[in-house]
Structure formats: C-alpha cells, structure tokens
Design a protein around this motif. Sequence first.
Motif, PDB file in Angstrom:
ATOM      1  N   ASP A 120      18.206   3.445   6.351  1.00 28.01           N
ATOM      2  CA  ASP A 120      17.950   3.532   5.139  1.00 28.01           C
ATOM      3  C   ASP A 120      17.869   5.015   4.739  1.00 28.01           C
ATOM      4  OD1 ASP A 120      17.292   0.754   4.674  1.00 28.01           O
ATOM      5  OD2 ASP A 120      15.183   1.027   5.281  1.00 28.01           O
ATOM      6  N   THR A 160      17.074   7.785   1.918  1.00 32.64           N
ATOM      7  CA  THR A 160      16.519   7.992   0.536  1.00 32.64           C
ATOM      8  C   THR A 160      16.564   9.425   0.177  1.00 32.64           C
ATOM      9  OG1 THR A 160      14.776   6.488   1.281  1.00 32.64           O
ATOM     10  CG2 THR A 160      14.106   7.684  -0.789  1.00 32.64           C
ATOM     11  N   ARG A 177      15.628  12.537  -2.133  1.00 33.58           N
ATOM     12  CA  ARG A 177      14.060  12.771  -2.868  1.00 33.58           C
ATOM     13  C   ARG A 177      14.290  14.227  -3.843  1.00 33.58           C
ATOM     14  NH1 ARG A 177       9.362  11.381   1.336  1.00 33.58           N
ATOM     15  NH2 ARG A 177      10.090   9.177   1.491  1.00 33.58           N
ATOM     16  N   THR A 216      17.195  14.793   1.597  1.00 27.70           N
ATOM     17  CA  THR A 216      17.563  13.550   1.870  1.00 27.70           C
ATOM     18  C   THR A 216      16.707  12.720   3.360  1.00 27.70           C
ATOM     19  OG1 THR A 216      19.733  14.078   1.443  1.00 27.70           O
ATOM     20  CG2 THR A 216      19.542  12.154   2.740  1.00 27.70           C
TER      21      THR A 216
END
Length: 68
Positions: free
Chosen positions: A38, A40, A42, A47
């Motif tokens: 996963d 994400t 931010r 990252t």
Amino acid sequence: MTTNETPETTGMTDDEKRRDQLLAAPGAVEEDAAPRVDVTERAGGVTRIDIRDDAAVRPGDPTKDPEA
C-alpha cells in the motif's frame, strides 16, 4: 511494453500493465497479480510504503518461519 509503445498508446493504466505482466508467465494465477504493498502520499512530499498483511509474498528471510 516494446520500445515503440508509450503509456498513451497502450491504453492501459499502470495497475492494468502490472497485472498483465504478472499474469503473462506460464502457470500464473490471479493471486500472482494481487497487490502486495500500500502506497500512501503524505504531507510534505512524504511517501509511505507498507507491506500488506494479506500479501502472499513478503520480504524477509525465507529460511525462517514467520510465525515463530
């Protein structure tokens, strides 16, 4: 992708290309194309990449029992 193909000419998203590549091997099954991480994004351009709990293949020492 061959040298004369571009993302614009394939008509495929990055996820579709990944799945297509992973299922192209002889004997490949749908599970081979399952997501393993996963990602994400931010604040501040950070990252975060996490290994999914349900990933069939996980990083680590293959000679050790992960349940131990």
